[in-house]
Each structure stands twice: as C-alpha cells, then as structure tokens.
Design a protein around this motif. Structure first.
Motif, PDB file in Angstrom:
ATOM      1  N   LEU A  79     -53.022  -1.882  39.333  1.00  0.00           N
ATOM      2  CA  LEU A  79     -52.960  -3.018  40.255  1.00  0.00           C
ATOM      3  C   LEU A  79     -52.699  -2.549  41.691  1.00  0.00           C
ATOM      4  CD1 LEU A  79     -52.952  -5.984  40.927  1.00  0.00           C
ATOM      5  CD2 LEU A  79     -50.606  -6.153  40.086  1.00  0.00           C
ATOM      6  N   ALA A  80     -51.755  -1.615  41.850  1.00  0.00           N
ATOM      7  CA  ALA A  80     -51.445  -1.106  43.192  1.00  0.00           C
ATOM      8  C   ALA A  80     -52.668  -0.430  43.801  1.00  0.00           C
ATOM      9  CB  ALA A  80     -50.271  -0.128  43.122  1.00  0.00           C
ATOM     10  N   ASP A  81     -53.404   0.309  42.975  1.00  0.00           N
ATOM     11  CA  ASP A  81     -54.584   1.024  43.454  1.00  0.00           C
ATOM     12  C   ASP A  81     -55.688   0.031  43.838  1.00  0.00           C
ATOM     13  OD1 ASP A  81     -56.201   3.481  43.783  1.00  0.00           O
ATOM     14  OD2 ASP A  81     -57.360   2.607  42.133  1.00  0.00           O
ATOM     15  N   ASP A  82     -55.907  -0.961  42.980  1.00  0.00           N
ATOM     16  CA  ASP A  82     -56.903  -1.991  43.242  1.00  0.00           C
ATOM     17  C   ASP A  82     -56.585  -2.702  44.559  1.00  0.00           C
ATOM     18  OD1 ASP A  82     -59.182  -3.368  42.100  1.00  0.00           O
ATOM     19  OD2 ASP A  82     -57.881  -5.125  41.939  1.00  0.00           O
ATOM     20  N   LEU A  83     -55.319  -3.071  44.676  1.00  0.00           N
ATOM     21  CA  LEU A  83     -54.863  -3.776  45.869  1.00  0.00           C
ATOM     22  C   LEU A  83     -55.106  -2.914  47.120  1.00  0.00           C
ATOM     23  CD1 LEU A  83     -51.322  -5.385  45.597  1.00  0.00           C
ATOM     24  CD2 LEU A  83     -52.652  -5.319  47.669  1.00  0.00           C
ATOM     25  N   HIS A  84     -54.709  -1.643  47.013  1.00  0.00           N
ATOM     26  CA  HIS A  84     -54.814  -0.779  48.185  1.00  0.00           C
ATOM     27  C   HIS A  84     -56.264  -0.522  48.590  1.00  0.00           C
ATOM     28  CE1 HIS A  84     -54.405   3.060  50.502  1.00  0.00           C
ATOM     29  NE2 HIS A  84     -53.621   2.234  51.138  1.00  0.00           N
ATOM     30  N   ARG A  85     -57.140  -0.412  47.601  1.00  0.00           N
ATOM     31  CA  ARG A  85     -58.546  -0.101  47.916  1.00  0.00           C
ATOM     32  C   ARG A  85     -59.325  -1.312  48.412  1.00  0.00           C
ATOM     33  NH1 ARG A  85     -61.369   0.490  44.024  1.00  0.00           N
ATOM     34  NH2 ARG A  85     -59.825   0.304  42.353  1.00  0.00           N
ATOM     35  N   THR A  86     -58.962  -2.535  47.948  1.00  0.00           N
ATOM     36  CA  THR A  86     -59.821  -3.687  48.229  1.00  0.00           C
ATOM     37  C   THR A  86     -59.207  -4.750  49.143  1.00  0.00           C
ATOM     38  OG1 THR A  86     -59.097  -4.937  46.276  1.00  0.00           O
ATOM     39  CG2 THR A  86     -60.931  -3.416  45.973  1.00  0.00           C
ATOM     40  N   MET A  87     -57.885  -4.713  49.363  1.00  0.00           N
ATOM     41  CA  MET A  87     -57.224  -5.779  50.117  1.00  0.00           C
ATOM     42  C   MET A  87     -56.490  -5.237  51.346  1.00  0.00           C
ATOM     43  SD  MET A  87     -57.875  -8.663  48.732  1.00  0.00           S
ATOM     44  CE  MET A  87     -59.381  -8.517  47.784  1.00  0.00           C
ATOM     45  N   PRO A  88     -56.232  -6.027  52.392  1.00  0.00           N
ATOM     46  CA  PRO A  88     -56.794  -7.362  52.577  1.00  0.00           C
ATOM     47  C   PRO A  88     -58.309  -7.275  52.757  1.00  0.00           C
ATOM     48  CG  PRO A  88     -55.645  -6.633  54.559  1.00  0.00           C
ATOM     49  CD  PRO A  88     -55.370  -5.617  53.503  1.00  0.00           C
ATOM     50  N   PRO A 119     -35.838  -0.155  44.262  1.00  0.00           N
ATOM     51  CA  PRO A 119     -37.096  -0.606  44.859  1.00  0.00           C
ATOM     52  C   PRO A 119     -38.290  -0.177  44.020  1.00  0.00           C
ATOM     53  CG  PRO A 119     -36.109   1.160  46.176  1.00  0.00           C
ATOM     54  CD  PRO A 119     -35.147   0.864  45.062  1.00  0.00           C
ATOM     55  N   LEU A 120     -39.323  -0.978  44.041  1.00  0.00           N
ATOM     56  CA  LEU A 120     -40.558  -0.621  43.361  1.00  0.00           C
ATOM     57  C   LEU A 120     -41.120   0.627  44.043  1.00  0.00           C
ATOM     58  CD1 LEU A 120     -42.496  -1.824  41.132  1.00  0.00           C
ATOM     59  CD2 LEU A 120     -43.845  -2.696  43.023  1.00  0.00           C
ATOM     60  N   PRO A 121     -41.439   1.687  43.280  1.00  0.00           N
ATOM     61  CA  PRO A 121     -41.954   2.899  43.916  1.00  0.00           C
ATOM     62  C   PRO A 121     -43.404   2.718  44.368  1.00  0.00           C
ATOM     63  CG  PRO A 121     -41.946   3.159  41.539  1.00  0.00           C
ATOM     64  CD  PRO A 121     -41.352   1.797  41.826  1.00  0.00           C
ATOM     65  N   SER A 122     -43.881   3.602  45.234  1.00  0.00           N
ATOM     66  CA  SER A 122     -45.299   3.571  45.583  1.00  0.00           C
ATOM     67  C   SER A 122     -46.032   4.732  44.906  1.00  0.00           C
ATOM     68  CB  SER A 122     -45.484   3.624  47.100  1.00  0.00           C
ATOM     69  OG  SER A 122     -44.779   4.707  47.645  1.00  0.00           O
ATOM     70  N   ASP A 123     -45.273   5.639  44.286  1.00  0.00           N
ATOM     71  CA  ASP A 123     -45.846   6.797  43.605  1.00  0.00           C
ATOM     72  C   ASP A 123     -46.679   6.355  42.391  1.00  0.00           C
ATOM     73  OD1 ASP A 123     -46.333   9.262  42.442  1.00  0.00           O
ATOM     74  OD2 ASP A 123     -44.392   9.296  41.419  1.00  0.00           O
ATOM     75  N   PRO A 124     -48.001   6.664  42.385  1.00  0.00           N
ATOM     76  CA  PRO A 124     -48.863   6.215  41.292  1.00  0.00           C
ATOM     77  C   PRO A 124     -48.380   6.669  39.913  1.00  0.00           C
ATOM     78  CG  PRO A 124     -50.167   7.179  43.067  1.00  0.00           C
ATOM     79  CD  PRO A 124     -48.734   7.417  43.400  1.00  0.00           C
ATOM     80  N   ALA A 125     -47.819   7.890  39.813  1.00  0.00           N
ATOM     81  CA  ALA A 125     -47.373   8.385  38.508  1.00  0.00           C
ATOM     82  C   ALA A 125     -46.235   7.525  37.969  1.00  0.00           C
ATOM     83  CB  ALA A 125     -46.934   9.842  38.631  1.00  0.00           C
ATOM     84  N   ALA A 126     -45.326   7.124  38.855  1.00  0.00           N
ATOM     85  CA  ALA A 126     -44.210   6.266  38.433  1.00  0.00           C
ATOM     86  C   ALA A 126     -44.731   4.882  38.067  1.00  0.00           C
ATOM     87  CB  ALA A 126     -43.177   6.180  39.548  1.00  0.00           C
ATOM     88  N   LEU A 127     -45.664   4.358  38.866  1.00  0.00           N
ATOM     89  CA  LEU A 127     -46.209   3.021  38.595  1.00  0.00           C
ATOM     90  C   LEU A 127     -47.000   2.983  37.291  1.00  0.00           C
ATOM     91  CD1 LEU A 127     -47.365   1.976  42.173  1.00  0.00           C
ATOM     92  CD2 LEU A 127     -45.489   0.975  40.868  1.00  0.00           C
TER      93      LEU A 127
END
Ligand code: HEC
Length: 134
Positions: A79-88, A119-127
């Motif tokens: 979800l974080a990756d999708d969000l980052h690549r396509t939004m806003p 806090p929610l991490p931004s590290d993809p491996a943790a997510l």
C-alpha cells in the motif's frame, strides 16, 4: 519577575505530569501525532479528490469501507509503495518518505485503527511484516 517565576513553575509542573506516566504498552502501529501530520498532508494533497470523509466520489475510489476490504489480505509495504508511486494523482512521487508514512497512518486511523506509541515506519522491509489489518 514574579509572573515569570510562576510561568516556570507551571511549565515545570506540566513537564512532570507528562513525564511521570510511563508509556503504557498500547496497541496501534502509528502515533496520534503522526496521523495528525498525515491529516495535514491529506488536506493539502488528497482531499480535493478523495474528499473530507475519505469516501471518494464517482471518479475517485474511497480510502475507507470497501478500500479496507480490498486491502485486507495485503501488507502495508504494497500500500505504501502504491501510494508513493501513484499519488497524489496530479504529482505522483512528490511525497517524501515521512509524509507518505504519515498519510498512511491517517488512512489507518480513518479505518478505525487506534493510535499507539510507535510511529509507523517508512522502511519497506518493516512495512512488509505488517498486514493491513493488524
Ligand atoms: C487528482 C485527484 C487525486 C488526488 C489529488 C489524489 N488521488 Fe488518490 N486516487 C485518485 C484516483 C482517480 C484513484 C484511482 C486510480 C488509481 O489508482 O490511480 C486513486 C487511488 C488511490 C489509492 C488506491 C485506492 C485503492 O482502492 O486501492 C490510494 C491509496 C490513494 N489514491 C491515496 C491518495 C492519497 C493518500 C492522496 C494524497 C497524497 C491522493 N490519493 C491524492 C485520485 C486522486
């Protein structure tokens, strides 16, 4: 001078109140502060399409309700990756990692997940180790 001393006393008291309580182990994977920052990002970059209640409209999908059901079997990294690549949608990829994690925290909050102490991490491996539904 007297007023200043009183101000210090008040500040000191306030400080001791907040540091007195040890952080209780709370459920939740983001902090309230992070979600509040995410709400600001949302207000600047998302609300015009996804709307105030995150319900979307005829050409923008919602970020609550069926959204949560659609993502139920995924982890937060996708979800974080999708969000980052396509939004806003008007400027994909323009959110920095911190804002991306914050807006994701805001979305989790809007979907009923309680805030916690980490806090929610931004590290993809943790997510990747976090399912959408905890
Ligand atoms: C200009 C309108 C617009 C803006 C601004 C916008 N979105 Fe979107 N968003 C869309 C549309 C249209 C889709 C569906 C098509 C797609 O996925 O590209 C979408 C899809 C999404 C999805 C995937 C939804 C799903 O069901 O999987 C997410 C998550 C999302 N947006 C989050 C955001 C966030 C967070 C922001 C702000 C940082 C944002 N969007 C800003 C229009 C917008």
């Amino acid at each position: 001078m007297h007023r200043l001393a009183m101000m210090f006393a008040v500040l000191a008291a306030a400080g001791s109140v907040s540091s007195a309580a040890p952080p209780a182990p709370t459920p939740g994977r983001y902090t309230a502060e992070q979600a509040a920052h995410g709400a600001q990002v949302y207000a600047q970059a998302c609300v015009m399409c996804h709307k105030q209640d995150l319900g979307g409209d005829f050409d923008t999908p919602p970020l609550v309700g069926r959204f949560a059901r659609n993502w139920a079997d995924s982890n937060l990294a996708s979800l974080a990756d999708d969000l980052h690549r396509t939004m806003p949608q008007f400027a994909p990829g323009s959110l920095n990692a911190q804002d991306n994690a914050a807006v994701l925290a805001y979305i989790l909050q809007a979907n009923g997940e309680p805030a916690g102490t980490q806090p929610l991490p931004s590290d993809p491996a943790a997510l990747a180790r976090m399912p959408f539904k905890p």
